[in-house]
Design an enzyme around this catalytic site. Structure first.
Site, PDB file in Angstrom:
ATOM      1  CG  ASP A 141      11.727   0.655  -7.785  1.00  0.00           C
ATOM      2  OD1 ASP A 141      12.039   1.213  -8.856  1.00  0.00           O
ATOM      3  OD2 ASP A 141      11.647  -0.588  -7.669  1.00  0.00           O
ATOM      4  CE  LYS A 144      12.692  -4.426  -5.421  1.00  0.00           C
ATOM      5  NZ  LYS A 144      12.466  -2.958  -5.683  1.00  0.00           N
ATOM      6  CG  ASP A 169       8.514  -1.636  -9.247  1.00  0.00           C
ATOM      7  OD1 ASP A 169       9.662  -1.591  -9.723  1.00  0.00           O
ATOM      8  OD2 ASP A 169       7.559  -2.184  -9.835  1.00  0.00           O
ATOM      9  CG  ASN A 170      10.138  -4.452  -8.230  1.00  0.00           C
ATOM     10  OD1 ASN A 170      10.760  -3.457  -7.853  1.00  0.00           O
ATOM     11  ND2 ASN A 170      10.067  -4.789  -9.493  1.00  0.00           N
ATOM     12  CD  GLU A 199      11.473  -3.712 -13.863  1.00  0.00           C
ATOM     13  OE1 GLU A 199      10.288  -3.836 -13.518  1.00  0.00           O
ATOM     14  OE2 GLU A 199      12.383  -3.645 -13.046  1.00  0.00           O
TER      15      GLU A 199
HETATM   16  C1  LIG Z   1      19.351  -0.148   2.695  1.00  0.00           C
HETATM   17  C2  LIG Z   1      17.979   0.259   2.263  1.00  0.00           C
HETATM   18  N1  LIG Z   1      17.940   1.670   2.007  1.00  0.00           N
HETATM   19  C3  LIG Z   1      18.270   2.251   0.837  1.00  0.00           C
HETATM   20  N2  LIG Z   1      18.414   3.594   0.816  1.00  0.00           N
HETATM   21  C4  LIG Z   1      18.747   4.223  -0.342  1.00  0.00           C
HETATM   22  N3  LIG Z   1      18.952   3.588  -1.503  1.00  0.00           N
HETATM   23  C5  LIG Z   1      18.822   2.257  -1.516  1.00  0.00           C
HETATM   24  C6  LIG Z   1      18.469   1.520  -0.373  1.00  0.00           C
HETATM   25  N4  LIG Z   1      18.368   0.212  -0.702  1.00  0.00           N
HETATM   26  C7  LIG Z   1      18.677   0.127  -2.021  1.00  0.00           C
HETATM   27  N5  LIG Z   1      18.946   1.359  -2.511  1.00  0.00           N
HETATM   28  C8  LIG Z   1      19.270   1.692  -3.893  1.00  0.00           C
HETATM   29  O1  LIG Z   1      18.085   1.441  -4.665  1.00  0.00           O
HETATM   30  C9  LIG Z   1      18.408   0.659  -5.814  1.00  0.00           C
HETATM   31  C10 LIG Z   1      17.999  -0.750  -5.584  1.00  0.00           C
HETATM   32  C11 LIG Z   1      16.850  -1.224  -6.044  1.00  0.00           C
HETATM   33  C12 LIG Z   1      16.462  -2.640  -5.785  1.00  0.00           C
HETATM   34  N6  LIG Z   1      15.581  -3.061  -6.861  1.00  0.00           N
HETATM   35  C13 LIG Z   1      15.584  -4.337  -7.224  1.00  0.00           C
HETATM   36  O2  LIG Z   1      16.275  -5.174  -6.659  1.00  0.00           O
HETATM   37  C14 LIG Z   1      14.744  -4.716  -8.385  1.00  0.00           C
HETATM   38  C15 LIG Z   1      14.986  -5.969  -8.966  1.00  0.00           C
HETATM   39  C16 LIG Z   1      14.249  -6.398 -10.075  1.00  0.00           C
HETATM   40  C17 LIG Z   1      14.511  -7.704 -10.651  1.00  0.00           C
HETATM   41  C18 LIG Z   1      13.455  -8.539 -11.032  1.00  0.00           C
HETATM   42  C19 LIG Z   1      13.706  -9.804 -11.586  1.00  0.00           C
HETATM   43  C20 LIG Z   1      15.027 -10.222 -11.770  1.00  0.00           C
HETATM   44  F1  LIG Z   1      15.278 -11.423 -12.321  1.00  0.00           F
HETATM   45  C21 LIG Z   1      16.083  -9.393 -11.393  1.00  0.00           C
HETATM   46  C22 LIG Z   1      15.827  -8.149 -10.835  1.00  0.00           C
HETATM   47  C23 LIG Z   1      13.271  -5.548 -10.634  1.00  0.00           C
HETATM   48  C24 LIG Z   1      13.046  -4.295 -10.049  1.00  0.00           C
HETATM   49  O3  LIG Z   1      12.113  -3.431 -10.564  1.00  0.00           O
HETATM   50  C25 LIG Z   1      13.765  -3.877  -8.924  1.00  0.00           C
HETATM   51  O4  LIG Z   1      13.463  -2.645  -8.380  1.00  0.00           O
HETATM   52  C26 LIG Z   1      19.923   0.754  -5.955  1.00  0.00           C
HETATM   53  O5  LIG Z   1      20.245   1.905  -6.693  1.00  0.00           O
HETATM   54  C27 LIG Z   1      20.371   0.842  -4.506  1.00  0.00           C
HETATM   55  O6  LIG Z   1      21.632   1.471  -4.381  1.00  0.00           O
HETATM   56 MG   LIG Z   2      11.610  -1.924  -9.174  1.00  0.00          MG
END
Ligand SMILES: CCNc1ncnc2c1ncn2[C@@H]1O[C@H](/C=C/CNC(=O)c2cc(-c3ccc(F)cc3)cc(O)c2O)[C@@H](O)[C@H]1O
Ligand SMILES: [Mg+2]
Length: 221
Positions: A141, A144, A169-170, A199
């Protein structure tokens, strides 16, 4: 300087849930995100699918990629067997700090190991530093475009055993096309799609459930 969304979510949890009650923490976040401010938690509709997968699989070791505010962390950990452990990776220190507070408020700090760092850096270290053999369940999650590279890294590091489940997810919104193509066409996985909604909205989304079959077969090249 104003508060951040994760800070507002933590405040909603402390105001509207009971310490030590993971269910009330999950409900408080869902209520806040439904009626006050959208946030990227897996949410209540997809959350029920996650619950069913966890209750069916009874995983002992779980990895979550992307903790954010620990909504799914708490939701999953709450359903795990007593001796089970969940490792969650979060590279944003602010999010991780809020997540840690929410995990502690829920009373799940014994079950959950929150690591601040990037999945790409930490996945290769999990066996060595945390004595992990393999994961029974991985919940993806995070960013992406990282689902596929991190899945290949998990394979390379021997962290998946046949029968392990990747739950992503997603896969529709925002979408993870390269990951879907891989798990749906690789002989290493038996994949199925759980249709749902983004969600707290009516937008199409869903979860992909992929069972790892092992590295043998055509994919061994
Ligand atoms: C560099 C990759 N490794 C990573 N290692 C550890 N943590 C990571 C990492 N990437 C991202 N993260 C963290 O995970 C989280 C990121 C999640 C990304 N999720 C999304 O973009 C997401 C986005 C949407 C969404 C859907 C429709 C929209 F219009 C706008 C947003 C819905 C979701 O359910 C999502 O999960 C942050 O806390 C980030 O700091
Ligand atoms: Mg998600």
């Amino acid at each position: 300087t104003g508060s951040t969304r994760p800070q507002r979510i933590l405040r909603a949890v402390q105001k509207n849930s009971t310490r030590g009650s993971p269910c009330s923490v999950v409900n408080a976040i869902d209520d806040y995100c439904k009626h006050k401010e959208w946030a990227m938690n897996v949410g209540d509709e997809k959350g029920i699918i996650v619950d069913d997968v966890v209750l069916e699989l009874k995983p002992i070791t779980v990895l979550e990629l992307g903790t954010y505010c620990a909504y799914s962390t708490v939701r999953i950990a709450n359903l795990l067997p007593p001796e089970a452990k969940l490792i969650t990776l979060e590279f944003n220190a602010e999010s991780a700090a809020i997540a840690r507070e929410i995990i502690t408020w829920a009373g799940l700090e014994e079950k959950i190991q929150l690591i601040i760092g990037a999945s790409g850096d930490w996945i290769p270290r999990l066996k060595e530093e945390f004595g992990i053999e393999t994961f029974d369940l991985v919940f993806l999650d995070h960013w992406k475009d990282r689902y596929l590279p991190d899945t290949k890294l998990l394979e390379k590091c021997g962290l998946l055993k046949p029968g392990a489940v990747l739950l992503a997810d997603n896969v529709i919104c925002p979408g993870t096309p390269d990951y879907l193509d891989y798990v749906r066409n690789s002989p290493r996985y038996k994949s199925k799609f759980y249709r749902s909604h983004l969600e707290y909205t009516q937008e199409e989304d869903g979860l992909e459930h992929s069972v790892f079959l092992g590295m043998a077969g055509r994919g061994a090249e």
